[in-house]
Design a protein around this motif. Structure first.
Motif, PDB file in Angstrom:
ATOM      1  N   LYS A  23       0.851  -1.196   0.000  1.00 16.83           N
ATOM      2  CA  LYS A  23       0.000   0.000   0.000  1.00 16.83           C
ATOM      3  C   LYS A  23       0.883   1.240   0.000  1.00 16.83           C
ATOM      4  O   LYS A  23       1.986   1.233   0.548  1.00 16.83           O
ATOM      5  CB  LYS A  23      -0.883   0.036   1.255  1.00 16.83           C
ATOM      6  CG  LYS A  23      -1.934  -1.039   1.295  1.00 16.83           C
ATOM      7  CD  LYS A  23      -3.077  -0.671   0.416  1.00 16.83           C
ATOM      8  CE  LYS A  23      -4.334  -1.366   0.913  1.00 16.83           C
ATOM      9  NZ  LYS A  23      -5.496  -0.934   0.209  1.00 16.83           N
ATOM     10  N   ASP A  24       0.380   2.312  -0.576  1.00 17.27           N
ATOM     11  CA  ASP A  24       1.055   3.611  -0.584  1.00 17.27           C
ATOM     12  C   ASP A  24       2.498   3.530  -1.090  1.00 17.27           C
ATOM     13  O   ASP A  24       3.430   3.998  -0.445  1.00 17.27           O
ATOM     14  CB  ASP A  24       1.027   4.238   0.814  1.00 17.27           C
ATOM     15  CG  ASP A  24      -0.389   4.415   1.331  1.00 17.27           C
ATOM     16  OD1 ASP A  24      -1.239   4.841   0.537  1.00 17.27           O
ATOM     17  OD2 ASP A  24      -0.633   4.100   2.509  1.00 17.27           O
ATOM     18  N   ASP A  48      -1.133  -3.416 -10.775  1.00 14.22           N
ATOM     19  CA  ASP A  48      -1.822  -2.285 -10.163  1.00 14.22           C
ATOM     20  C   ASP A  48      -3.046  -2.819  -9.422  1.00 14.22           C
ATOM     21  O   ASP A  48      -3.975  -3.356 -10.038  1.00 14.22           O
ATOM     22  CB  ASP A  48      -2.235  -1.292 -11.249  1.00 14.22           C
ATOM     23  CG  ASP A  48      -2.778   0.005 -10.685  1.00 14.22           C
ATOM     24  OD1 ASP A  48      -3.365  -0.012  -9.583  1.00 14.22           O
ATOM     25  OD2 ASP A  48      -2.633   1.040 -11.358  1.00 14.22           O
ATOM     26  N   SER A  50      -5.501  -1.439  -8.154  1.00 14.97           N
ATOM     27  CA  SER A  50      -6.777  -0.744  -8.374  1.00 14.97           C
ATOM     28  C   SER A  50      -7.663  -1.454  -9.383  1.00 14.97           C
ATOM     29  O   SER A  50      -8.860  -1.172  -9.470  1.00 14.97           O
ATOM     30  CB  SER A  50      -6.532   0.700  -8.817  1.00 14.97           C
ATOM     31  OG  SER A  50      -6.010   0.742 -10.128  1.00 14.97           O
ATOM     32  N   THR A 106       1.172   4.258  -9.959  1.00 18.68           N
ATOM     33  CA  THR A 106       0.538   3.220  -9.132  1.00 18.68           C
ATOM     34  C   THR A 106       0.752   3.522  -7.657  1.00 18.68           C
ATOM     35  O   THR A 106       1.868   3.809  -7.230  1.00 18.68           O
ATOM     36  CB  THR A 106       1.112   1.830  -9.487  1.00 18.68           C
ATOM     37  OG1 THR A 106       0.795   1.534 -10.851  1.00 18.68           O
ATOM     38  CG2 THR A 106       0.565   0.748  -8.583  1.00 18.68           C
ATOM     39  N   LYS A 107      -0.314   3.427  -6.883  1.00 16.56           N
ATOM     40  CA  LYS A 107      -0.239   3.685  -5.436  1.00 16.56           C
ATOM     41  C   LYS A 107      -0.231   2.379  -4.638  1.00 16.56           C
ATOM     42  O   LYS A 107       0.497   2.247  -3.662  1.00 16.56           O
ATOM     43  CB  LYS A 107      -1.424   4.541  -4.979  1.00 16.56           C
ATOM     44  CG  LYS A 107      -1.393   5.946  -5.533  1.00 16.56           C
ATOM     45  CD  LYS A 107      -0.246   6.739  -4.952  1.00 16.56           C
ATOM     46  CE  LYS A 107      -0.132   8.101  -5.575  1.00 16.56           C
ATOM     47  NZ  LYS A 107       1.223   8.510  -5.807  1.00 16.56           N
ATOM     48  N   ASP A 108      -1.085   1.421  -5.021  1.00 26.31           N
ATOM     49  CA  ASP A 108      -1.166   0.129  -4.340  1.00 26.31           C
ATOM     50  C   ASP A 108      -0.779  -0.952  -5.334  1.00 26.31           C
ATOM     51  O   ASP A 108      -1.253  -0.962  -6.473  1.00 26.31           O
ATOM     52  CB  ASP A 108      -2.577  -0.111  -3.799  1.00 26.31           C
ATOM     53  CG  ASP A 108      -2.972   0.938  -2.760  1.00 26.31           C
ATOM     54  OD1 ASP A 108      -2.075   1.524  -2.123  1.00 26.31           O
ATOM     55  OD2 ASP A 108      -4.181   1.170  -2.595  1.00 26.31           O
ATOM     56  N   ASN A 149      -8.288  -6.346   1.948  1.00 27.78           N
ATOM     57  CA  ASN A 149      -7.190  -5.434   1.607  1.00 27.78           C
ATOM     58  C   ASN A 149      -7.216  -5.052   0.126  1.00 27.78           C
ATOM     59  O   ASN A 149      -6.926  -3.910  -0.238  1.00 27.78           O
ATOM     60  CB  ASN A 149      -5.846  -6.042   1.983  1.00 27.78           C
ATOM     61  CG  ASN A 149      -5.618  -6.080   3.480  1.00 27.78           C
ATOM     62  OD1 ASN A 149      -6.262  -5.352   4.233  1.00 27.78           O
ATOM     63  ND2 ASN A 149      -4.721  -6.928   3.920  1.00 27.78           N
ATOM     64  N   SER A 153      -8.343  -1.119  -2.226  1.00 24.77           N
ATOM     65  CA  SER A 153      -7.561  -0.510  -3.308  1.00 24.77           C
ATOM     66  C   SER A 153      -8.308  -0.464  -4.634  1.00 24.77           C
ATOM     67  O   SER A 153      -7.910   0.260  -5.546  1.00 24.77           O
ATOM     68  CB  SER A 153      -6.273  -1.309  -3.531  1.00 24.77           C
ATOM     69  OG  SER A 153      -5.493  -1.325  -2.378  1.00 24.77           O
ATOM     70  N   THR A 154      -9.367  -1.256  -4.764  1.00 26.37           N
ATOM     71  CA  THR A 154     -10.048  -1.415  -6.049  1.00 26.37           C
ATOM     72  C   THR A 154     -10.778  -0.151  -6.490  1.00 26.37           C
ATOM     73  O   THR A 154     -11.496   0.459  -5.717  1.00 26.37           O
ATOM     74  CB  THR A 154     -11.065  -2.584  -5.974  1.00 26.37           C
ATOM     75  OG1 THR A 154     -10.382  -3.769  -5.570  1.00 26.37           O
ATOM     76  CG2 THR A 154     -11.724  -2.824  -7.310  1.00 26.37           C
ATOM     77  N   ASP A 155     -10.585   0.198  -7.757  1.00 21.41           N
ATOM     78  CA  ASP A 155     -11.309   1.289  -8.400  1.00 21.41           C
ATOM     79  C   ASP A 155     -12.363   0.638  -9.303  1.00 21.41           C
ATOM     80  O   ASP A 155     -12.070   0.242 -10.435  1.00 21.41           O
ATOM     81  CB  ASP A 155     -10.342   2.152  -9.205  1.00 21.41           C
ATOM     82  CG  ASP A 155     -11.008   3.322  -9.911  1.00 21.41           C
ATOM     83  OD1 ASP A 155     -12.249   3.317 -10.057  1.00 21.41           O
ATOM     84  OD2 ASP A 155     -10.278   4.228 -10.335  1.00 21.41           O
TER      85      ASP A 155
END
Length: 198
Positions: A23-24, A48, A50, A106-108, A149, A153-155
């Motif tokens: 994460k992050d 990714d 997301s 990418t963040k997560d 978890n 993160s999912t978009d």
């Protein structure tokens, strides 16, 4: 570090799957550059998070790629890039890398490493060295790969776009926060992956 070893049925015993979620992530651009330069030290499936809806989706892509490796049917350079491509409902590999692989923003990040003996490396990299390498090179918080978890993160807008799930009236009618909607989306995503290119 939360690096999980997963044993997938119907794969040879000498295939080992390692997964974790970061994460992050602060250095996605660096990791993306390592893949583009084909740095063999960074031979991982960097996904990714997301665009992943569940652990089952991730493990399905990993199984599909590992099975292709076992049967000598890879359509990409290695089992890790095949894992990323296996997430797609399209046979367009470049599009799959863009949509499902790591990007500089990418963040997560979901990470998968599939190890097995090869002609050049009779003994696969041990799990502790994989964990150490990831810990030293990924700037983010490692956590277990659980549905909860992943869901954080999912978009869903991206997932629905990439898997062409927009405009499905019965799906739109379900309550946004209902577990039934999440299960239906997961089923549709898995079906799209299974029917890839058909």
């Amino acid at each position: 570090m939360d690096l999980e070893i997963v044993k997938l049925e119907h794969l040879p015993d000498n295939y080992t799957v390692h997964i974790t979620l970061f994460k992050d992530v602060k250095n996605a651009a660096f990791l993306h550059e390592q893949l583009l330069s084909r740095n063999s030290d960074f031979e991982y499936a960097f996904i990714d998070a997301s665009v992943v809806v569940s652990r089952l989706q991730l493990l399905s892509a990993i199984f599909k790629a590992a099975n292709a490796s076992v049967n000598g049917a890879l359509q990409t350079p290695n089992v890790h890039s095949e894992t990323v491509a296996s997430l797609s409902s399209s046979k367009n590999i470049a599009e799959a890398y863009r949509r499902f692989g790591i990007s500089p923003t990418t963040k997560d990040l979901l990470v998968a490493k599939i190890t097995f003996p090869t002609e050049t490396q009779a003994q696969p990299t041990p799990s502790d060295l994989i964990a150490k390498h990831l810990q030293e090179n990924v700037q983010g918080s490692s956590m277990p790969v659980t549905d909860e978890n992943i869901a954080a993160s999912t978009d869903l807008a991206k997932v629905r776009k990439y898997y062409k799930l927009n405009g499905i009236n019965w799906l739109d009618a379900l309550d946004e926060n209902a577990p039934a909607k999440t299960q239906q989306i997961e089923s549709l995503v898995l079906g799209s992956m299974a029917l890839r290119g058909v």
